[in-house]
Scaffold this active site. Sequence first.
Site, PDB file in Angstrom:
ATOM      1  N   ASP A  47       2.230  10.862  11.843  1.00  0.00           N
ATOM      2  CA  ASP A  47       1.104  10.938  12.782  1.00  0.00           C
ATOM      3  C   ASP A  47      -0.172  11.126  11.968  1.00  0.00           C
ATOM      4  OD1 ASP A  47      -0.887  11.541  14.562  1.00  0.00           O
ATOM      5  OD2 ASP A  47       0.275  12.987  15.731  1.00  0.00           O
ATOM      6  N   PHE A  79       0.558  19.405  16.096  1.00  0.00           N
ATOM      7  CA  PHE A  79      -0.253  18.950  17.229  1.00  0.00           C
ATOM      8  C   PHE A  79      -0.141  17.435  17.309  1.00  0.00           C
ATOM      9  CE2 PHE A  79      -3.802  17.233  19.509  1.00  0.00           C
ATOM     10  CZ  PHE A  79      -3.842  18.036  20.621  1.00  0.00           C
ATOM     11  N   LYS A  96      -8.099   7.976  16.948  1.00  0.00           N
ATOM     12  CA  LYS A  96      -9.395   8.548  16.568  1.00  0.00           C
ATOM     13  C   LYS A  96     -10.315   7.577  15.800  1.00  0.00           C
ATOM     14  CE  LYS A  96      -8.279  13.329  17.351  1.00  0.00           C
ATOM     15  NZ  LYS A  96      -7.058  14.071  17.150  1.00  0.00           N
TER      16      LYS A  96
HETATM   17  C1  LIG Z   1      -6.013  14.270  18.202  1.00  0.00           C
HETATM   18  C2  LIG Z   1      -4.606  14.094  17.789  1.00  0.00           C
HETATM   19  C3  LIG Z   1      -3.654  13.502  18.637  1.00  0.00           C
HETATM   20  C4  LIG Z   1      -3.949  13.146  20.070  1.00  0.00           C
HETATM   21  O1  LIG Z   1      -4.954  12.213  20.200  1.00  0.00           O
HETATM   22  P1  LIG Z   1      -5.674  12.028  21.638  1.00  0.00           P
HETATM   23  O2  LIG Z   1      -6.514  10.807  21.446  1.00  0.00           O
HETATM   24  O3  LIG Z   1      -6.483  13.272  21.865  1.00  0.00           O
HETATM   25  O4  LIG Z   1      -4.613  11.862  22.647  1.00  0.00           O
HETATM   26  C5  LIG Z   1      -2.382  13.283  18.142  1.00  0.00           C
HETATM   27  N1  LIG Z   1      -2.052  13.633  16.894  1.00  0.00           N
HETATM   28  C6  LIG Z   1      -2.928  14.231  16.045  1.00  0.00           C
HETATM   29  C7  LIG Z   1      -2.495  14.586  14.663  1.00  0.00           C
HETATM   30  C8  LIG Z   1      -4.230  14.497  16.475  1.00  0.00           C
HETATM   31  O5  LIG Z   1      -5.090  15.107  15.654  1.00  0.00           O
END
Ligand SMILES: *Cc1c(COP(=O)(O)O)cnc(C)c1O
Length: 427
Positions: A233, A147, A275
């Site tokens: 990520d 994701f 986040k």
């Molecule tokens: C939440 C998330 C995203 C996307 O972040 P948004 O601020 O919702 O666009 C990307 N990568 C990971 C691993 C995430 O948990």
Amino acid sequence: MQSTISTNTSQAFIDLEDKYGAHNYHPLPVVLEKGEGVYVWDVDGKRYFDFLSAYSAVNQGHAHPKITQALIDQARTLALTSRAFYNNCLGDYEKFVTNYFGFEKVLPMNTGAEAVETAIKLCRKWAYEKKGIAENEAQIIVCEGNFHGRTTTIVSFSSDPDSYQNFGPYPTGFISIPYNDIAALELALAQPNVAGFLVEPIQGEAGVYTPAEDYMREARALCTANNVLFIADEVQTGIARTGSLLAVCGNCNCKNKCEQQSNTYARPDILILGKALSGGVYPVSAVLADDHIMMVIKPGQHGSTFGGNPIAAKVAIAALTVIDDENLIQNSRHLGNLFRQEMQRIIDQNPLLLQVRGKGLLNAVVVNDSPDSDTAWRLCVALKENGLLAKPTHGNIIRFAPPLVITEDELKTCMAIIEKTVQQFIK
Ligand SMILES: *Cc1c(COP(=O)(O)O)cnc(C)c1O
């Protein structure tokens, strides 16, 4: 589905969203109006423990006074200049955040998905201008179950039909391999024109899949050997969530100078954060890399009107300072161990639950039922009734990720709520 258990007050808010908002989410039937630390309150004044933390954005706790103060002060002073002009906040933040994570440069964005997009663009440009891959041929390896956000490019390499179906045509240039499979990575790296490997150190949305202890380090080494960029990520796993500053830090005990101390550290070439970078009060994301990579992007080649704005800069410094000041890495590690230990005891006594897994305070419990059943959803509704908010993720899995400011006593109270709910549920 939402129902009998919502009061008239909350039902009115639910109906409003239902009527006027796109139906792109399926929220638990609770309507929140206030938050503080580990708690949130609904519109009827009922208090809950927040065990989602807005998908790990609110690591520092709701309404943290130092972070909200930074937001208010800067909003009153200067909110947005765009990057057409310099401002007196961005440079300080860039110095702070690059020092904090040990990289030479940062590229500031707003949301996680934008930061992932930025990393993809950066990786491709590096591939053409530094590695010498022929134009439009660069491949990026990604993992099944990933994701990385919701843009058209990112969903194109998702393996979840909900994410990608009927959003084509899809961009090319991605190779998907199984997660936590070093042999598969080795094979993929042998293909021509590979520029990068984009990976989550723990797959959060997929259901908190925690790979083998040495997966990140071995992947890092393979990328180095193949002159391929290792792109982490850490939008969900980063910033103390998993009991270290970054999940790629492994088990090192350091607070922020990972590269000096740890032989478990799999230092990425490109680090993606979002986040909790703002403690959840403002959309702040970032891509970090060293000069030899970041400097391939020249003026006019990438940008964002809001990226690196003065409020974001001040808020992110405050949010990262709170991580250090309140020892949230150590708390996450300590209470994460306690959570899994207590949860294992509950699982051992209840056939309804199958497994607990995770790291630090990013954990998930697998419910012992078919992935298509609504057992996890109904258990979350029951937990809500008992004062604890958690959300099912893919299949029959419940993620438990409280703000990292939770205390040991509060966590014990929460474990009692979970145990009681599971017992009631079985009867
Ligand atoms: C939440 C998330 C995203 C996307 O972040 P948004 O601020 O919702 O666009 C990307 N990568 C990971 C691993 C995430 O948990």
